[in-house]
Enzyme design. Sequence first.
Site, PDB file in Angstrom:
ATOM      1  N   HIS A 150       4.402 -16.385  11.277  1.00 22.83           N
ATOM      2  CA  HIS A 150       3.931 -15.520  12.354  1.00 22.83           C
ATOM      3  C   HIS A 150       2.825 -14.582  11.861  1.00 22.83           C
ATOM      4  CE1 HIS A 150       4.260 -12.810  15.856  1.00 22.83           C
ATOM      5  NE2 HIS A 150       4.164 -11.842  14.959  1.00 22.83           N
ATOM      6  N   GLU A 151       3.028 -13.965  10.698  1.00 24.13           N
ATOM      7  CA  GLU A 151       2.037 -13.045  10.148  1.00 24.13           C
ATOM      8  C   GLU A 151       0.757 -13.787   9.759  1.00 24.13           C
ATOM      9  OE1 GLU A 151       2.390  -9.970  10.603  1.00 24.13           O
ATOM     10  OE2 GLU A 151       4.504 -10.064  11.138  1.00 24.13           O
ATOM     11  N   HIS A 154      -1.334 -14.332  12.761  1.00 29.57           N
ATOM     12  CA  HIS A 154      -2.140 -13.154  13.100  1.00 29.57           C
ATOM     13  C   HIS A 154      -3.457 -13.169  12.317  1.00 29.57           C
ATOM     14  CE1 HIS A 154       0.443 -10.935  15.770  1.00 29.57           C
ATOM     15  NE2 HIS A 154       1.434 -10.857  14.893  1.00 29.57           N
TER      16      HIS A 154
END
Length: 178
Positions: A150-151, A154
């Site tokens: 998820h990071e 980003h």
Amino acid sequence: MLKRIGFFLLTNLAILIVLSIVLNIVSAVFGINFGNIAGANQNMGSLLVFAAVVGFTGSLISLFMSKTIAKHTMGVQMITQPTNKLQAWLLETVHSHTQKAGIGMPEVGIYEGEANAFATGASRNNAMVAVSTGLLSSMNKEEVEAVLAHEIAHVANGDMVTLTLIQGVTNTFVVFLS
């Protein structure tokens, strides 16, 4: 606590210095006299330029300093050479995700705190990913891997730059309207 306050004051001082330099350059290049903006003969065009310079300069400085600020305020311990299996696994997992996303390897770090993680940095190839000790102790490897993915998403999507642009526009309106 004093370290954070000192870093906050130094950051704001640096922003003010850079802002004054940028305003002087804009004034010289475009011939805008920012000293007459708040007077009775207010020039809305000059005010808008001033607001945009102030709004975007602050948000861009924040973007370029985001890794340094995050490291110091969150107490992130960067993993340069893994000293245990967990650190080696974190680096390997982040590296795997970055290769799939087609981006450069970000800096990876761990900090003390409740379950959380974040990514920051000025570009896709100049980023940092950090996870908390609370996250590492409360989740299994598959869950931590999902958080890391998820990071990395980003970073790959350029979310930090997008948010900086949104912040710059918002700052411009705030300065203009105030």
